[in-house]
Design a protein around this motif. Structure first.
Motif, PDB file in Angstrom:
ATOM      1  N   VAL A  13      20.886 -24.127  35.911  1.00 24.84           N
ATOM      2  CA  VAL A  13      21.351 -25.436  34.993  1.00 24.84           C
ATOM      3  C   VAL A  13      21.179 -26.913  36.202  1.00 24.84           C
ATOM      4  CG1 VAL A  13      23.669 -26.507  34.619  1.00 24.84           C
ATOM      5  CG2 VAL A  13      23.910 -23.529  34.444  1.00 24.84           C
ATOM      6  N   LEU A  14      21.362 -27.963  35.204  1.00 27.73           N
ATOM      7  CA  LEU A  14      20.435 -29.050  35.814  1.00 27.73           C
ATOM      8  C   LEU A  14      20.698 -30.251  35.523  1.00 27.73           C
ATOM      9  CD1 LEU A  14      16.054 -28.204  34.785  1.00 27.73           C
ATOM     10  CD2 LEU A  14      17.887 -27.756  36.983  1.00 27.73           C
ATOM     11  N   ASP A  15      21.458 -30.675  36.581  1.00 26.89           N
ATOM     12  CA  ASP A  15      21.497 -32.469  36.254  1.00 26.89           C
ATOM     13  C   ASP A  15      21.127 -32.766  36.520  1.00 26.89           C
ATOM     14  OD1 ASP A  15      23.028 -35.278  36.310  1.00 26.89           O
ATOM     15  OD2 ASP A  15      24.424 -34.283  38.392  1.00 26.89           O
ATOM     16  N   ILE A  16      21.075 -33.726  35.786  1.00 21.80           N
ATOM     17  CA  ILE A  16      19.639 -34.737  35.476  1.00 21.80           C
ATOM     18  C   ILE A  16      19.472 -36.297  36.296  1.00 21.80           C
ATOM     19  CG2 ILE A  16      19.190 -37.137  34.266  1.00 21.80           C
ATOM     20  CD1 ILE A  16      20.537 -36.121  31.589  1.00 21.80           C
ATOM     21  N   ASN A  17      20.758 -36.680  37.259  1.00 16.20           N
ATOM     22  CA  ASN A  17      20.138 -37.364  38.090  1.00 16.20           C
ATOM     23  C   ASN A  17      20.838 -36.634  39.944  1.00 16.20           C
ATOM     24  OD1 ASN A  17      21.176 -39.371  39.945  1.00 16.20           O
ATOM     25  ND2 ASN A  17      22.692 -40.672  38.075  1.00 16.20           N
ATOM     26  N   ALA A  21      16.434 -39.154  42.402  1.00 13.34           N
ATOM     27  CA  ALA A  21      15.450 -38.060  41.464  1.00 13.34           C
ATOM     28  C   ALA A  21      16.178 -37.839  40.308  1.00 13.34           C
ATOM     29  CB  ALA A  21      14.547 -37.512  42.672  1.00 13.34           C
ATOM     30  N   ASN A  22      14.948 -37.339  39.847  1.00 18.21           N
ATOM     31  CA  ASN A  22      16.445 -37.220  38.424  1.00 18.21           C
ATOM     32  C   ASN A  22      15.311 -35.350  38.532  1.00 18.21           C
ATOM     33  OD1 ASN A  22      13.635 -36.428  36.334  1.00 18.21           O
ATOM     34  ND2 ASN A  22      13.518 -38.709  36.703  1.00 18.21           N
ATOM     35  N   GLY A  23      15.786 -34.542  37.500  1.00 17.05           N
ATOM     36  CA  GLY A  23      15.674 -33.042  37.772  1.00 17.05           C
ATOM     37  C   GLY A  23      14.546 -33.084  36.329  1.00 17.05           C
ATOM     38  N   PHE A  24      14.051 -33.725  36.193  1.00 18.79           N
ATOM     39  CA  PHE A  24      13.410 -33.097  34.947  1.00 18.79           C
ATOM     40  C   PHE A  24      11.617 -33.000  35.530  1.00 18.79           C
ATOM     41  CE2 PHE A  24      14.858 -37.047  32.914  1.00 18.79           C
ATOM     42  CZ  PHE A  24      15.768 -36.372  31.976  1.00 18.79           C
ATOM     43  N   PRO A  25      11.032 -33.067  36.385  1.00 19.85           N
ATOM     44  CA  PRO A  25      10.113 -32.625  37.474  1.00 19.85           C
ATOM     45  C   PRO A  25      10.547 -30.957  37.266  1.00 19.85           C
ATOM     46  CG  PRO A  25       9.630 -34.139  38.469  1.00 19.85           C
ATOM     47  CD  PRO A  25      11.349 -34.333  37.841  1.00 19.85           C
ATOM     48  N   VAL A  26      12.114 -30.760  37.942  1.00 14.48           N
ATOM     49  CA  VAL A  26      11.841 -29.159  37.459  1.00 14.48           C
ATOM     50  C   VAL A  26      12.897 -28.329  36.871  1.00 14.48           C
ATOM     51  CG1 VAL A  26      14.441 -27.750  38.632  1.00 14.48           C
ATOM     52  CG2 VAL A  26      13.743 -29.510  40.074  1.00 14.48           C
ATOM     53  N   ALA A  27      12.689 -29.228  35.714  1.00 10.79           N
ATOM     54  CA  ALA A  27      12.968 -28.832  34.107  1.00 10.79           C
ATOM     55  C   ALA A  27      11.480 -28.028  33.534  1.00 10.79           C
ATOM     56  CB  ALA A  27      13.684 -29.867  33.308  1.00 10.79           C
ATOM     57  N   ASP A  28      10.641 -29.147  34.229  1.00  8.89           N
ATOM     58  CA  ASP A  28       9.348 -28.532  34.229  1.00  8.89           C
ATOM     59  C   ASP A  28       8.662 -27.566  34.081  1.00  8.89           C
ATOM     60  OD1 ASP A  28       9.417 -31.794  31.930  1.00  8.89           O
ATOM     61  OD2 ASP A  28       7.775 -32.301  33.727  1.00  8.89           O
ATOM     62  N   ARG A  29       8.968 -27.430  35.214  1.00  9.67           N
ATOM     63  CA  ARG A  29       8.542 -26.452  36.261  1.00  9.67           C
ATOM     64  C   ARG A  29       9.365 -24.932  36.190  1.00  9.67           C
ATOM     65  NH1 ARG A  29       4.808 -23.176  37.245  1.00  9.67           N
ATOM     66  NH2 ARG A  29       4.768 -22.420  39.951  1.00  9.67           N
ATOM     67  N   LEU A  30      10.387 -25.268  35.621  1.00  7.91           N
ATOM     68  CA  LEU A  30      11.383 -23.844  34.925  1.00  7.91           C
ATOM     69  C   LEU A  30      10.500 -23.713  33.934  1.00  7.91           C
ATOM     70  CD1 LEU A  30      14.717 -25.221  35.957  1.00  7.91           C
ATOM     71  CD2 LEU A  30      13.289 -22.783  36.833  1.00  7.91           C
ATOM     72  N   ALA A  31      10.130 -24.538  32.756  1.00  8.85           N
ATOM     73  CA  ALA A  31       9.721 -24.303  31.472  1.00  8.85           C
ATOM     74  C   ALA A  31       8.678 -24.074  31.132  1.00  8.85           C
ATOM     75  CB  ALA A  31       9.732 -25.450  31.008  1.00  8.85           C
ATOM     76  N   GLN A  32       7.422 -24.011  32.583  1.00  8.05           N
ATOM     77  CA  GLN A  32       6.405 -23.254  32.719  1.00  8.05           C
ATOM     78  C   GLN A  32       6.516 -22.140  33.012  1.00  8.05           C
ATOM     79  OE1 GLN A  32       4.586 -25.870  35.568  1.00  8.05           O
ATOM     80  NE2 GLN A  32       3.319 -27.151  34.400  1.00  8.05           N
ATOM     81  N   LEU A  33       7.693 -22.039  33.924  1.00  8.43           N
ATOM     82  CA  LEU A  33       7.398 -20.533  34.359  1.00  8.43           C
ATOM     83  C   LEU A  33       8.817 -19.221  33.552  1.00  8.43           C
ATOM     84  CD1 LEU A  33       8.646 -21.023  37.950  1.00  8.43           C
ATOM     85  CD2 LEU A  33       6.722 -19.615  36.808  1.00  8.43           C
TER      86      LEU A  33
END
Length: 85
Positions: A13-17, A21-33
């Motif tokens: 579960v990711l927060d945006i703010n 920084a923001n959570g989008f790089p984390v979202a990108d990595r999770l999506a890759q995995l």
């Protein structure tokens, strides 16, 4: 990011703010995995989502057990009784 690479989570579960920084790089990595995740934020529909994540489930504050349960069901492809997905 290091924690994700050390041990792949089963769900997130990711927060945006994240302050400065923001959570989008984390979202990108999770999506890759291939890790299922959704966003939880106070921004709701006003959030400026990158195109890669616009279709992701978003839970808006105030969080309730019901809306979190629906979001988890969505990311895992589970139909809730009485809900059409």
């Amino acid at each position: 990011m290091d924690a994700i690479d050390r041990e792949k989570p089963s769900v997130a579960v990711l927060d945006i703010n994240l302050g400065d920084a923001n959570g989008f790089p984390v979202a990108d990595r999770l999506a890759q995995l291939g890790v299922p995740f959704f966003f939880a934020s106070g921004y709701g529909e006003q959030a400026q989502m990158p195109s890669d994540h616009r279709s992701r489930k978003m839970v808006q504050k105030p969080y309730t057990v019901e809306n979190l349960a629906r979001a988890f069901a969505t990311v895992f492809g589970i139909k809730n009784e009485g809900q059409s997905t």
